[in-house]
Design a protein around this motif. Sequence first.
Motif, mmCIF file in Angstrom:
data_model
loop_
_atom_site.group_PDB
_atom_site.id
_atom_site.type_symbol
_atom_site.label_atom_id
_atom_site.label_comp_id
_atom_site.label_asym_id
_atom_site.label_seq_id
_atom_site.Cartn_x
_atom_site.Cartn_y
_atom_site.Cartn_z
ATOM 1 N N TYR A 7 0.828 -1.209 0.000
ATOM 2 C CA TYR A 7 0.000 0.000 0.000
ATOM 3 C C TYR A 7 0.866 1.265 0.000
ATOM 4 N N GLN A 37 1.837 2.308 -3.375
ATOM 5 C CA GLN A 37 0.762 2.986 -4.099
ATOM 6 C C GLN A 37 0.680 4.457 -3.721
ATOM 7 N N PRO A 56 2.550 6.551 -7.054
ATOM 8 C CA PRO A 56 1.275 6.281 -7.732
ATOM 9 C C PRO A 56 1.448 6.244 -9.244
#
Length: 200
Positions: A104, A107, A111
Motif C-alpha cells: 500500500y 501505491q 502512484p
Amino acid sequence: MIHKTGPITLIDLVDRIKELSNDTLLSTISANGQNEKINMIAPLETAGHGDVAFLASPKYREEAKNCKATALVLTEEDKHAIWGDKDPERITVITKNPYAWFAYALQVMLPEVKPEPGISPKATIEDGAVVDPTATVEPGVVIKAGAKIGAKAWIGANSVISEGVEIGEGTHLYPNVNIYYGCKIGRRNVIHSGAVIGAD
C-alpha cells in the motif's frame, strides 16, 4: 507512468494506507515519530535518512536492527524479538502485516499516473470485440473478435489480445504483452512487457 510523491509525514502515510485498505490495515507509530518526513521506501540494507523500510520475515531481524531507515515497519512479535522489553531507540511502525503495508505504501509514494481513456486510432479492434469506454488502448494494440476489455483497463502499445480473452477492471498490460485465446485476466492485475499468457 510512475510519478513520485513526497516527502510525506509518517502519520499521513499511515492514514493513506488505512484509507486504501478500507480500514483493515492499522498501524501504530512510536512516540515522536508521527511528523517525521518520509521521502521513499527502501530495502533494509540500503535504507537511510528519510526512508521507511519494512521487516516481512523473521530471518532478517538482525538487518532490521541495524537498519538506518528513519522508520522501520514490523510486527509487535518481531519488535519484541529484536529489542525485548526495551523501547527501540528508533521510530517504529507496528502493524500486523508489514508486507501488505509495503504494498500500500508503494501505491501512495509511487502512484501510477493513468492516461485519458480511449482507443488509439492506430489500434486494431476487430468486430465482436468489446472495449469498455473507460479503458485505454494504446497504438499498435490488436484486440481480436470476442475479446472483452473491462472498465479502466489499460492496454499498452503493441499488445495482442486474442479471441475470447477477458481483461478485468483496472488491469494494466504494459507494452508488448500477448494474451492467448480464451484466457481470463482478473481485476487490477499488472502484466509487464514481453509477457505471454496462455502459451503451451
